[in-house]
Motif scaffolding. Sequence first.
Motif, PDB file in Angstrom:
ATOM      1  N   LEU A  55      12.030  51.080  48.265  1.00 28.91           N
ATOM      2  CA  LEU A  55      12.038  52.121  47.237  1.00 28.91           C
ATOM      3  C   LEU A  55      11.220  51.310  45.994  1.00 28.91           C
ATOM      4  N   ALA A  56      11.454  50.045  45.876  1.00 28.61           N
ATOM      5  CA  ALA A  56      10.774  49.012  44.746  1.00 28.61           C
ATOM      6  C   ALA A  56       9.264  48.955  45.074  1.00 28.61           C
ATOM      7  N   GLN A  57       8.921  49.023  46.308  1.00 24.78           N
ATOM      8  CA  GLN A  57       7.505  48.670  46.593  1.00 24.78           C
ATOM      9  C   GLN A  57       6.548  50.122  46.435  1.00 24.78           C
ATOM     10  N   ILE A  58       7.102  51.065  45.834  1.00 30.92           N
ATOM     11  CA  ILE A  58       6.475  52.297  45.581  1.00 30.92           C
ATOM     12  C   ILE A  58       5.941  52.102  44.220  1.00 30.92           C
ATOM     13  N   VAL A  59       4.820  52.521  43.721  1.00 31.71           N
ATOM     14  CA  VAL A  59       4.433  52.403  42.398  1.00 31.71           C
ATOM     15  C   VAL A  59       4.596  54.058  41.949  1.00 31.71           C
ATOM     16  N   LYS A  60       5.370  54.366  40.760  1.00 30.52           N
ATOM     17  CA  LYS A  60       5.117  55.467  40.068  1.00 30.52           C
ATOM     18  C   LYS A  60       4.190  55.536  39.012  1.00 30.52           C
ATOM     19  N   SER A  61       3.362  56.268  39.009  1.00 32.50           N
ATOM     20  CA  SER A  61       2.475  56.566  37.936  1.00 32.50           C
ATOM     21  C   SER A  61       2.942  57.818  36.928  1.00 32.50           C
ATOM     22  N   LEU A  62       3.428  57.372  35.963  1.00 35.06           N
ATOM     23  CA  LEU A  62       3.864  58.447  35.109  1.00 35.06           C
ATOM     24  C   LEU A  62       3.289  58.401  33.699  1.00 35.06           C
ATOM     25  N   ILE A  63       3.121  59.835  33.374  1.00 30.40           N
ATOM     26  CA  ILE A  63       2.391  60.049  32.257  1.00 30.40           C
ATOM     27  C   ILE A  63       3.313  60.276  30.963  1.00 30.40           C
ATOM     28  N   PHE A  64       3.425  59.459  29.670  1.00 27.66           N
ATOM     29  CA  PHE A  64       4.134  59.890  28.867  1.00 27.66           C
ATOM     30  C   PHE A  64       3.066  59.932  27.628  1.00 27.66           C
ATOM     31  N   THR A  65       3.640  60.538  26.548  1.00 26.49           N
ATOM     32  CA  THR A  65       3.099  60.788  25.327  1.00 26.49           C
ATOM     33  C   THR A  65       3.631  59.686  24.330  1.00 26.49           C
ATOM     34  N   ALA A  66       2.590  59.054  23.449  1.00 25.99           N
ATOM     35  CA  ALA A  66       2.999  58.088  22.445  1.00 25.99           C
ATOM     36  C   ALA A  66       2.220  58.621  21.211  1.00 25.99           C
ATOM     37  N   ASP A  67       2.985  59.194  20.112  1.00 27.47           N
ATOM     38  CA  ASP A  67       2.399  59.741  19.014  1.00 27.47           C
ATOM     39  C   ASP A  67       1.350  60.916  19.593  1.00 27.47           C
ATOM     40  N   ASP A  82      12.181  52.522  30.234  1.00 29.78           N
ATOM     41  CA  ASP A  82      12.997  52.879  28.994  1.00 29.78           C
ATOM     42  C   ASP A  82      12.065  53.256  27.940  1.00 29.78           C
ATOM     43  N   VAL A  83      12.036  54.372  27.344  1.00 28.60           N
ATOM     44  CA  VAL A  83      11.262  55.019  26.444  1.00 28.60           C
ATOM     45  C   VAL A  83      11.242  54.325  25.293  1.00 28.60           C
ATOM     46  N   GLU A  84      12.188  53.736  24.725  1.00 30.38           N
ATOM     47  CA  GLU A  84      12.240  52.882  23.672  1.00 30.38           C
ATOM     48  C   GLU A  84      11.496  51.550  23.740  1.00 30.38           C
ATOM     49  N   ARG A  85      11.398  51.041  24.891  1.00 29.35           N
ATOM     50  CA  ARG A  85      10.601  49.972  25.309  1.00 29.35           C
ATOM     51  C   ARG A  85       9.266  49.960  25.225  1.00 29.35           C
ATOM     52  N   VAL A  86       8.897  51.417  25.707  1.00 28.98           N
ATOM     53  CA  VAL A  86       7.553  51.979  25.613  1.00 28.98           C
ATOM     54  C   VAL A  86       6.991  51.922  24.272  1.00 28.98           C
ATOM     55  N   ARG A  87       8.067  52.534  23.556  1.00 32.99           N
ATOM     56  CA  ARG A  87       7.639  52.918  22.096  1.00 32.99           C
ATOM     57  C   ARG A  87       7.267  51.652  21.450  1.00 32.99           C
ATOM     58  N   ALA A  88       8.159  50.623  21.511  1.00 33.23           N
ATOM     59  CA  ALA A  88       8.070  49.271  20.918  1.00 33.23           C
ATOM     60  C   ALA A  88       6.819  48.616  21.300  1.00 33.23           C
ATOM     61  N   GLU A  89       6.414  48.667  22.695  1.00 32.77           N
ATOM     62  CA  GLU A  89       5.276  47.900  23.340  1.00 32.77           C
ATOM     63  C   GLU A  89       3.706  48.473  22.629  1.00 32.77           C
ATOM     64  N   LEU A  90       4.050  50.094  22.263  1.00 30.45           N
ATOM     65  CA  LEU A  90       2.867  50.639  21.883  1.00 30.45           C
ATOM     66  C   LEU A  90       2.746  50.646  20.149  1.00 30.45           C
ATOM     67  N   GLY A  91       3.881  50.387  19.703  1.00 30.53           N
ATOM     68  CA  GLY A  91       3.862  50.391  18.121  1.00 30.53           C
ATOM     69  C   GLY A  91       3.888  51.795  17.788  1.00 30.53           C
ATOM     70  N   ALA A  92       4.518  52.835  18.562  1.00 32.20           N
ATOM     71  CA  ALA A  92       4.511  54.284  18.458  1.00 32.20           C
ATOM     72  C   ALA A  92       5.639  54.668  17.639  1.00 32.20           C
ATOM     73  N   THR A  94       6.729  57.996  18.119  1.00 30.87           N
ATOM     74  CA  THR A  94       7.409  58.718  19.002  1.00 30.87           C
ATOM     75  C   THR A  94       6.872  58.672  20.357  1.00 30.87           C
ATOM     76  N   VAL A  95       7.853  58.630  21.336  1.00 29.37           N
ATOM     77  CA  VAL A  95       7.143  58.577  22.888  1.00 29.37           C
ATOM     78  C   VAL A  95       8.217  59.845  23.696  1.00 29.37           C
ATOM     79  N   GLY A  96       7.502  60.320  24.449  1.00 28.90           N
ATOM     80  CA  GLY A  96       8.245  61.429  25.423  1.00 28.90           C
ATOM     81  C   GLY A  96       7.526  61.549  26.801  1.00 28.90           C
ATOM     82  N   ARG A  97       8.242  62.003  27.506  1.00 29.29           N
ATOM     83  CA  ARG A  97       7.473  62.404  29.049  1.00 29.29           C
ATOM     84  C   ARG A  97       6.626  63.609  28.766  1.00 29.29           C
ATOM     85  N   ALA A  98       5.460  63.404  29.346  1.00 27.14           N
ATOM     86  CA  ALA A  98       4.309  64.505  29.294  1.00 27.14           C
ATOM     87  C   ALA A  98       4.663  65.652  30.291  1.00 27.14           C
TER      88      ALA A  98
END
Length: 171
Positions: A55-67, A82-92, A94-98
Amino acid sequence: MSDSRSGTTPETTHSTAHPRFAEALTELGLTVEVRSFPEGTRTAAEAAAAVGCDLAQIVKSLIFTADREPVLVLVDGAARVDVERVRAELGATTVGRADAALVRETTGYAIGGVPPFGHRTRTRVLADRGLLAHDAVWAAAGTPHAVFRLAPSSLIEHARGRVVDVRERTA
């Protein structure tokens, strides 16, 4: 050629890829084997079972919205983002699933078939470091029935991704 896990015979021509994705492969100078499974590879678990990989060899391509801007997050099939880690990486702020409409509008593909590159709109791309733990990974080829195999470093490079840590931490 029969797949060891699913017992089905997958198709292996480029014609099984979505036309936009096939065009992207050509533009990038990439030659990959696109495998199609009539029973579908819509989820990471379905794709892993069809291909016969972890399962770990499958790539999930996920769209989120950051601001309110779309961003693509690539993560292995066994991980959760981890949406909080995405938010921190982008300096956004708000972050959520599209939603499905934004995913299709941004990428040109339906959820369950979104490849890591070849999208309608260029977005920022975050690739979880965990993908690099594998010699090869499998990702959607633009439809919920087709996948392709590539070295994770090459996949991330062609997606123009930035390697980050965005998977949920396990206890």
